[in-house]
Design a protein around this motif. Structure first.
Motif, PDB file in Angstrom:
ATOM      1  N   ALA A  18     -16.199 -32.799 -83.117  1.00 27.57           N
ATOM      2  CA  ALA A  18     -17.352 -33.724 -82.690  1.00 27.57           C
ATOM      3  C   ALA A  18     -18.805 -32.975 -82.708  1.00 27.57           C
ATOM      4  N   ALA A  19     -18.519 -32.161 -81.697  1.00 27.92           N
ATOM      5  CA  ALA A  19     -19.428 -31.734 -81.729  1.00 27.92           C
ATOM      6  C   ALA A  19     -20.605 -30.107 -82.919  1.00 27.92           C
ATOM      7  N   PHE A  20     -19.412 -29.931 -83.464  1.00 30.80           N
ATOM      8  CA  PHE A  20     -19.814 -29.375 -84.938  1.00 30.80           C
ATOM      9  C   PHE A  20     -20.420 -30.140 -85.793  1.00 30.80           C
ATOM     10  N   LEU A  21     -20.178 -31.942 -85.652  1.00 34.71           N
ATOM     11  CA  LEU A  21     -20.641 -32.501 -86.453  1.00 34.71           C
ATOM     12  C   LEU A  21     -22.037 -32.676 -86.146  1.00 34.71           C
ATOM     13  N   LYS A  22     -21.937 -33.666 -84.864  1.00 36.99           N
ATOM     14  CA  LYS A  22     -23.753 -33.458 -84.404  1.00 36.99           C
ATOM     15  C   LYS A  22     -24.198 -31.724 -84.512  1.00 36.99           C
ATOM     16  N   ALA A  23     -24.043 -31.140 -84.180  1.00 34.61           N
ATOM     17  CA  ALA A  23     -24.809 -29.642 -84.573  1.00 34.61           C
ATOM     18  C   ALA A  23     -25.226 -30.368 -86.574  1.00 34.61           C
ATOM     19  N   GLN A  24     -24.266 -30.555 -87.596  1.00 34.60           N
ATOM     20  CA  GLN A  24     -24.175 -30.351 -88.488  1.00 34.60           C
ATOM     21  C   GLN A  24     -25.622 -31.481 -88.507  1.00 34.60           C
ATOM     22  N   ASN A  25     -25.358 -33.006 -88.485  1.00 29.90           N
ATOM     23  CA  ASN A  25     -26.595 -33.509 -87.619  1.00 29.90           C
ATOM     24  C   ASN A  25     -27.535 -33.861 -88.230  1.00 29.90           C
ATOM     25  N   VAL A  26     -27.746 -32.691 -87.203  1.00 26.71           N
ATOM     26  CA  VAL A  26     -29.260 -32.763 -86.421  1.00 26.71           C
ATOM     27  C   VAL A  26     -29.852 -31.234 -87.733  1.00 26.71           C
ATOM     28  N   GLY A  27     -28.939 -30.914 -88.766  1.00 27.89           N
ATOM     29  CA  GLY A  27     -29.745 -29.863 -89.292  1.00 27.89           C
ATOM     30  C   GLY A  27     -29.067 -28.508 -88.801  1.00 27.89           C
ATOM     31  N   THR A  28     -28.550 -28.131 -87.775  1.00 30.36           N
ATOM     32  CA  THR A  28     -28.347 -26.655 -87.624  1.00 30.36           C
ATOM     33  C   THR A  28     -27.388 -25.957 -88.268  1.00 30.36           C
ATOM     34  N   GLU A  29     -27.684 -24.850 -88.928  1.00 26.76           N
ATOM     35  CA  GLU A  29     -27.026 -23.871 -89.920  1.00 26.76           C
ATOM     36  C   GLU A  29     -25.455 -23.799 -90.084  1.00 26.76           C
ATOM     37  N   ILE A  30     -25.020 -24.671 -89.311  1.00 24.11           N
ATOM     38  CA  ILE A  30     -23.685 -25.021 -89.499  1.00 24.11           C
ATOM     39  C   ILE A  30     -22.731 -26.370 -90.645  1.00 24.11           C
ATOM     40  N   GLU A  31     -21.753 -25.398 -91.131  1.00 22.68           N
ATOM     41  CA  GLU A  31     -20.916 -26.952 -92.142  1.00 22.68           C
ATOM     42  C   GLU A  31     -19.396 -26.394 -91.393  1.00 22.68           C
ATOM     43  N   LEU A  32     -19.048 -27.858 -91.259  1.00 24.07           N
ATOM     44  CA  LEU A  32     -17.621 -27.992 -90.977  1.00 24.07           C
ATOM     45  C   LEU A  32     -16.383 -28.487 -92.320  1.00 24.07           C
ATOM     46  N   VAL A  33     -16.393 -27.299 -92.809  1.00 29.26           N
ATOM     47  CA  VAL A  33     -16.061 -27.499 -93.764  1.00 29.26           C
ATOM     48  C   VAL A  33     -14.556 -27.958 -93.828  1.00 29.26           C
ATOM     49  N   GLN A  34     -13.182 -28.188 -92.920  1.00 25.41           N
ATOM     50  CA  GLN A  34     -11.878 -28.343 -93.570  1.00 25.41           C
ATOM     51  C   GLN A  34     -11.370 -28.690 -92.062  1.00 25.41           C
ATOM     52  N   VAL A  35     -10.694 -29.584 -91.147  1.00 25.52           N
ATOM     53  CA  VAL A  35      -9.894 -29.402 -90.463  1.00 25.52           C
ATOM     54  C   VAL A  35      -8.345 -29.839 -91.005  1.00 25.52           C
ATOM     55  N   TYR A  36      -7.593 -28.901 -90.147  1.00 23.54           N
ATOM     56  CA  TYR A  36      -6.058 -28.487 -90.814  1.00 23.54           C
ATOM     57  C   TYR A  36      -5.640 -29.104 -89.671  1.00 23.54           C
ATOM     58  N   SER A  37      -4.537 -30.651 -90.183  1.00 26.00           N
ATOM     59  CA  SER A  37      -4.366 -31.117 -88.976  1.00 26.00           C
ATOM     60  C   SER A  37      -2.618 -31.462 -89.047  1.00 26.00           C
ATOM     61  N   ARG A  38      -1.057 -31.235 -88.921  1.00 21.77           N
ATOM     62  CA  ARG A  38      -0.013 -31.861 -89.368  1.00 21.77           C
ATOM     63  C   ARG A  38      -0.545 -32.653 -89.631  1.00 21.77           C
ATOM     64  N   GLN A  39      -0.507 -33.867 -88.998  1.00 24.38           N
ATOM     65  CA  GLN A  39      -1.163 -35.086 -89.089  1.00 24.38           C
ATOM     66  C   GLN A  39      -2.063 -35.688 -89.359  1.00 24.38           C
ATOM     67  N   THR A 114     -12.860 -28.389 -68.750  1.00 26.81           N
ATOM     68  CA  THR A 114     -12.045 -29.525 -68.471  1.00 26.81           C
ATOM     69  C   THR A 114     -12.413 -30.677 -69.764  1.00 26.81           C
ATOM     70  N   PHE A 115     -11.497 -30.905 -70.721  1.00 22.14           N
ATOM     71  CA  PHE A 115     -11.504 -32.099 -71.480  1.00 22.14           C
ATOM     72  C   PHE A 115     -10.744 -33.235 -71.498  1.00 22.14           C
ATOM     73  N   SER A 116     -11.388 -34.375 -71.278  1.00 17.47           N
ATOM     74  CA  SER A 116     -10.444 -35.280 -70.986  1.00 17.47           C
ATOM     75  C   SER A 116     -10.827 -36.153 -72.160  1.00 17.47           C
ATOM     76  N   LYS A 117      -9.407 -37.186 -72.547  1.00 21.68           N
ATOM     77  CA  LYS A 117      -9.159 -37.577 -74.241  1.00 21.68           C
ATOM     78  C   LYS A 117     -10.208 -38.336 -73.783  1.00 21.68           C
ATOM     79  N   ASN A 118     -10.767 -40.187 -73.403  1.00 25.66           N
ATOM     80  CA  ASN A 118     -11.979 -40.797 -73.918  1.00 25.66           C
ATOM     81  C   ASN A 118     -12.862 -40.119 -73.261  1.00 25.66           C
ATOM     82  N   LYS A 119     -13.279 -39.679 -72.462  1.00 27.81           N
ATOM     83  CA  LYS A 119     -14.919 -39.313 -71.817  1.00 27.81           C
ATOM     84  C   LYS A 119     -15.438 -38.403 -72.759  1.00 27.81           C
ATOM     85  N   PRO A 120     -16.258 -38.333 -73.684  1.00 29.40           N
ATOM     86  CA  PRO A 120     -17.624 -37.573 -74.209  1.00 29.40           C
ATOM     87  C   PRO A 120     -18.026 -36.652 -74.086  1.00 29.40           C
ATOM     88  N   ILE A 121     -18.663 -35.463 -74.022  1.00 29.95           N
ATOM     89  CA  ILE A 121     -18.717 -34.506 -73.624  1.00 29.95           C
ATOM     90  C   ILE A 121     -20.201 -33.997 -74.155  1.00 29.95           C
TER      91      ILE A 121
END
Lengths: 257, 257
Positions: A18-39, A114-121
């Motif tokens: 979520a943080a990288f997608l947000k950074a990408q949206n605001v135009g920083t020089e980052i591109e989230l290319v892929q996510v590997y997930s078993r499911q 510390t990251f909580s499941k449903n609490k955006p940070i």
């Protein structure tokens, strides 16, 4: 543009995605290319399907792969990657950099929070501890981290181990003391709510004062009468033991009497 | 107009004086009539000199006297007051209401918060725990408390004792764990700054989640490998003892193994 892929789909992975997608949206020089997930479904609410893969062989070439899996899976996952000489970083506080497979260049990208499941940070104030084996890779890690946070630190594996232990004290153990406080309230029909402003202010205080300066209470002022009254009041043997050892530690400032 | 006088001039007394003066200024129905202070200078930066006295006999008749002295001086001070049948409240978390002298009507006005000398505090969110011996006095305490806070609670002496013990856990002991965290950082040349966002978020989390739901870490997930690595890493015997007992308490959820 710096191209990054994430390997993993758990709680912290989702916050980082979520943080990288947000950074990408605001135009920083980052591109989230892929996510590997078993499911695939684990992250399909965050990303287009064509950016999710459950196959290591389908991973495209990017500048940085960030592994976000459980500590005991880091070595295995890093050794399963079907490419060489690329930059691969793990995100664990307690795992040394050299646990990563040597086929690729090694890095650490450890967000200390510390990251909580449903609490955006808000990632921007989360310290990210970086480590690499050479200066060029460090610069790249730094550039990536900068797109999501203002708090970057160069921390080697030994220092990171210390940080992780310290974090257990100020997070896991502190939270457990909150729980004991709540249990004492419940046993005595007192709403735990009453303690919440105190909990907040206790944390707030050490933002500006050192914990030693901020210390108050019966143990600090060697008030044996109150300490004994408390010990008499506490019925739970486990709570009593914890009260005794922490009171002793404050009274003697960690030294043996 | 409700007339109040304060007996005492320490740290908490000064915060309360400031809060009443502020309430008075914004036009609530409160009047801070006098402050008793052994040393006039202790509070002369807050009040006009004609409102400060160091003589119990000079105390004017008011609706409520609030005693803010150290716990062990409450009984003595309340017995030295040269009047009868007026409402006199103490402000201590750990002292029962009946410790007050019986010549006057008894009350408790306990603001549950940690007060730092030089850090101004917003009283409006501080829980104030009230107790009295009759309903009319309770209403008066409530009216007074309402002028400075939105969080009022009826708490009897037994409940207040529980609250005070719980407060020691979530404030004094938590702060001591912050100190240990800082010591571990210092020993390993890591800036304590890195832990501050974690400290804040740990407190923030239990504003909405129960501490039990919020618990994470190696002890919670029975991760013996990490626990043993941490115990091996910690050199200080006192830190190690505290790590062990709190880990044990989290792992067994307070029950004996």
């Amino acid at each position: 543009m710096i191209r990054v892929s994430i390997i993993g789909s758990g709680n912290v992975a989702q916050h980082l995605i979520a943080a990288f997608l947000k950074a990408q949206n605001v135009g920083t020089e980052i591109e989230l290319v892929q996510v590997y997930s078993r499911q695939i479904e684990s992250v399909s609410h965050l990303l287009d399907l064509d950016k999710i893969t459950n196959n290591f062989d389908a991973l495209k070439e990017v500048d940085l792969y960030i592994i976000l899996v459980s500590d005991d899976a880091i070595a295995t996952v890093s050794s399963q990657l079907p490419f060489k000489n690329r930059l691969v970083a793990h995100t664990s506080g307690s795992i040394a950099i050299d646990v990563l497979n040597s086929d690729n260049r090694k890095g650490v990208f450890y967000p200390l929070q510390t990251f909580s499941k449903n609490k955006p940070i808000d990632f921007s104030s989360i310290p990210i501890c970086l480590e690499s084996q050479n200066a060029t890779d460090f610069q790249l890690l730094e550039k990536v981290a900068k797109t999501i946070s203002n708090q970057l630190f160069a921390i080697n594996s030994e220092q990171r181990k210390a940080l992780h232990v310290a974090a257990v004290f100020v997070n896991n153990f502190v939270n457990h003391l909150y729980q004991i406080g709540q249990e004492i309230c419940q046993e005595n029909q007192v709403p735990f709510e009453i303690l919440k402003p105190l909990i907040k202010e206790t944390a707030e205080k050490v933002m500006t004062l050192s914990p030693k300066e901020a210390q108050t209470g019966p143990a600090k002022r060697q008030d044996l009468e109150t300490i004994n009254a408390h010990l008499e009041f506490i019925s739970d043997e486990n709570h009593k033991k914890i009260y005794e050892i922490l009171t002793q530690s404050i009274r003697t400032d960690g030294k043996k009497l």
